[in-house]
Design a protein around this motif. Structure first.
Motif, PDB file in Angstrom:
ATOM      1  N   ASP A 292     -65.272 -27.004  23.259  1.00  0.00           N
ATOM      2  CA  ASP A 292     -64.305 -26.984  24.455  1.00  0.00           C
ATOM      3  C   ASP A 292     -64.761 -25.811  25.213  1.00  0.00           C
ATOM      4  O   ASP A 292     -64.670 -26.330  26.437  1.00  0.00           O
ATOM      5  N   GLU A 293     -65.183 -24.737  24.629  1.00  0.00           N
ATOM      6  CA  GLU A 293     -65.382 -23.776  25.432  1.00  0.00           C
ATOM      7  C   GLU A 293     -66.885 -23.910  26.132  1.00  0.00           C
ATOM      8  O   GLU A 293     -67.368 -23.567  27.194  1.00  0.00           O
ATOM      9  N   MET A 294     -67.782 -24.732  25.122  1.00  0.00           N
ATOM     10  CA  MET A 294     -69.227 -25.155  25.832  1.00  0.00           C
ATOM     11  C   MET A 294     -69.005 -25.908  26.909  1.00  0.00           C
ATOM     12  O   MET A 294     -69.529 -25.672  28.018  1.00  0.00           O
ATOM     13  N   ALA A 295     -68.102 -27.016  26.864  1.00  0.00           N
ATOM     14  CA  ALA A 295     -67.713 -27.911  27.909  1.00  0.00           C
ATOM     15  C   ALA A 295     -67.501 -27.125  29.069  1.00  0.00           C
ATOM     16  O   ALA A 295     -67.958 -27.740  30.276  1.00  0.00           O
ATOM     17  N   LYS A 296     -66.556 -26.266  29.234  1.00  0.00           N
ATOM     18  CA  LYS A 296     -66.275 -25.437  30.213  1.00  0.00           C
ATOM     19  C   LYS A 296     -67.153 -24.694  31.070  1.00  0.00           C
ATOM     20  O   LYS A 296     -67.427 -24.674  32.218  1.00  0.00           O
ATOM     21  N   LYS A 297     -68.120 -24.178  30.066  1.00  0.00           N
ATOM     22  CA  LYS A 297     -69.447 -23.519  30.791  1.00  0.00           C
ATOM     23  C   LYS A 297     -70.281 -24.498  31.277  1.00  0.00           C
ATOM     24  O   LYS A 297     -70.904 -24.099  32.485  1.00  0.00           O
ATOM     25  N   LEU A 298     -70.403 -25.790  30.864  1.00  0.00           N
ATOM     26  CA  LEU A 298     -71.385 -26.617  31.383  1.00  0.00           C
ATOM     27  C   LEU A 298     -70.621 -27.906  32.433  1.00  0.00           C
ATOM     28  O   LEU A 298     -71.452 -28.643  32.896  1.00  0.00           O
ATOM     29  N   PHE A 299     -69.465 -27.513  32.512  1.00  0.00           N
ATOM     30  CA  PHE A 299     -68.747 -28.277  33.705  1.00  0.00           C
ATOM     31  C   PHE A 299     -68.639 -29.906  33.143  1.00  0.00           C
ATOM     32  O   PHE A 299     -68.952 -30.908  33.861  1.00  0.00           O
ATOM     33  N   VAL A 300     -68.669 -30.070  31.581  1.00  0.00           N
ATOM     34  CA  VAL A 300     -68.577 -31.407  31.156  1.00  0.00           C
ATOM     35  C   VAL A 300     -67.387 -31.616  30.362  1.00  0.00           C
ATOM     36  O   VAL A 300     -66.393 -30.531  30.002  1.00  0.00           O
ATOM     37  N   THR A 301     -67.263 -32.774  29.849  1.00  0.00           N
ATOM     38  CA  THR A 301     -66.271 -32.911  28.860  1.00  0.00           C
ATOM     39  C   THR A 301     -66.423 -32.562  27.314  1.00  0.00           C
ATOM     40  O   THR A 301     -67.847 -32.313  27.171  1.00  0.00           O
TER      41      THR A 301
ATOM     42  N   ILE B 170     -77.825 -24.956  31.078  1.00  0.00           N
ATOM     43  CA  ILE B 170     -78.081 -24.627  29.494  1.00  0.00           C
ATOM     44  C   ILE B 170     -79.262 -23.452  29.761  1.00  0.00           C
ATOM     45  O   ILE B 170     -79.305 -22.305  29.007  1.00  0.00           O
ATOM     46  N   SER B 171     -80.391 -23.821  30.479  1.00  0.00           N
ATOM     47  CA  SER B 171     -81.506 -23.030  30.562  1.00  0.00           C
ATOM     48  C   SER B 171     -81.218 -21.473  30.951  1.00  0.00           C
ATOM     49  O   SER B 171     -81.381 -20.680  30.580  1.00  0.00           O
TER      50      SER B 171
END
Length: 310
Positions: free
Chosen positions: A40-49, A71-72
């Motif tokens: 969930d935290e990764m998704a928020k950083k990347l603006f994805v689900t 990501i880069s």
């Protein structure tokens, strides 16, 4: 940057594996775990689900260009690590690269490293007796071909670029050069003791090329790819600048689909895997070693320019 030595890290594949090669899904999973992030935290950083993150980590999908750029930037990882998988490009013909290096012959000649003598000795040690014929596949301007003089009676360089071969042919009368592709060398069956690909195998369709290599190699022949890692080791600032520059080139390639469709680059990290999976060789391994060459600023810039995409 004045005169200094460059340290090249070479990988010789095909003749113990140095480590498991990670795919995009593994890199994404490790990045998240290393940074102590939930999906969930990764998704928020990347603006994805969260589901998108899960599918990427399972290898079901590959993130789109915008997500790869995020990501880069967020995790300070080279785009090269994320987009070398063939799933991003459905071109399967190595001849698509036939115009990739037009105009680069002299730059290659002046900038690129040669095959270290140590690499030649490793290959010859596996062959165990003096070879009658060695073929340098994707020989370019002959930098890699010259390394085999005095080590074999019959040396043949093969390359599809006439411009490259025009420089190679001026170097020695003891070497034959053929204008041909890696999947159709025009050589007879079972005619060659050793086949070498120096810094060129990633521009060749591995399936078709290995089929041709198997055809021309004699029983107990040796095939080896030799590649150096980029950038060469020299200094922190210089290497960072080089990596940032090539990273931007890859972004531009991705964003311009008309450019991206004009070439096919096969993942160097999968050379050993492709060689093993071909089923043609009874023993395969990767060897990592170092070599030094002299360099100045002009040559270092030339090395970057010679990478085609730039």
């Amino acid at each position: 940057m004045g005169n200094r030595q460059l340290l090249y890290i070479f990988r010789l594949s095909g003749i113990i594996r140095y480590g498991d090669n990670m795919e995009v899904k593994d890199i994404l999973f490790n990045l998240r775990k290393t940074n102590h992030l939930t999906q969930d935290e990764m998704a928020k950083k990347l603006f994805v689900t969260r589901q998108a993150v899960s599918r990427s980590e399972n290898g079901e999908t590959i993130p789109n260009v915008d997500t790869l750029k995020l990501i880069s930037n967020i995790f300070d990882i080279s785009i090269n690590s994320l987009i070398t998988d063939n799933k991003l490009n459905d071109i399967q013909d190595d001849k698509i690269n036939s115009s990739r290096f037009l105009g680069f012959a002299q730059l290659y000649e002046n900038s690129r490293p040669t095959i270290p003598n140590h690499a030649c000795n490793i290959v010859l040690n596996y062959f165990e007796h003096e070879p009658n014929q060695i073929v340098d596949l994707g020989c370019g301007t002959g930098l890699s071909t010259l390394a085999w003089i005095d080590k074999c009676d019959n040396i043949i360089g093969i390359d599809p670029y006439e411009e490259m071969l025009s420089i190679a042919k001026q170097k020695s009368d003891d070497i034959s050069f053929i204008n041909a592709y890696s999947d159709n060398t025009t050589l007879p069956n079972n005619s060659t003791d050793i086949v070498i690909c120096s810094q060129s195998f990633h521009w060749m369709n591995p399936t078709d090329t290995l089929t041709e290599v198997n055809r021309i190699l004699k029983p107990n022949g040796v095939f080896a790819t030799i590649d150096c890692d980029w950038p060469p080791v020299c200094s922190l600032e210089t290497e960072l600048a080089y990596s940032q520059l090539l990273n931007k080139v890859r972004f531009i390639e991705l964003e311009n689909k008309d450019v991206f469709k004009t070439f096919q680059r096969w993942n160097k990290n999968k050379h050993l895997q492709n060689i093993k999976q071909s089923g043609y060789f009874r023993y395969c391994r990767e060897i990592v070693f170092m070599n030094k060459e002299k360099c100045n600023a002009d040559r270092f810039i030339g090395i970057a320019l010679s990478q085609g995409g730039l």
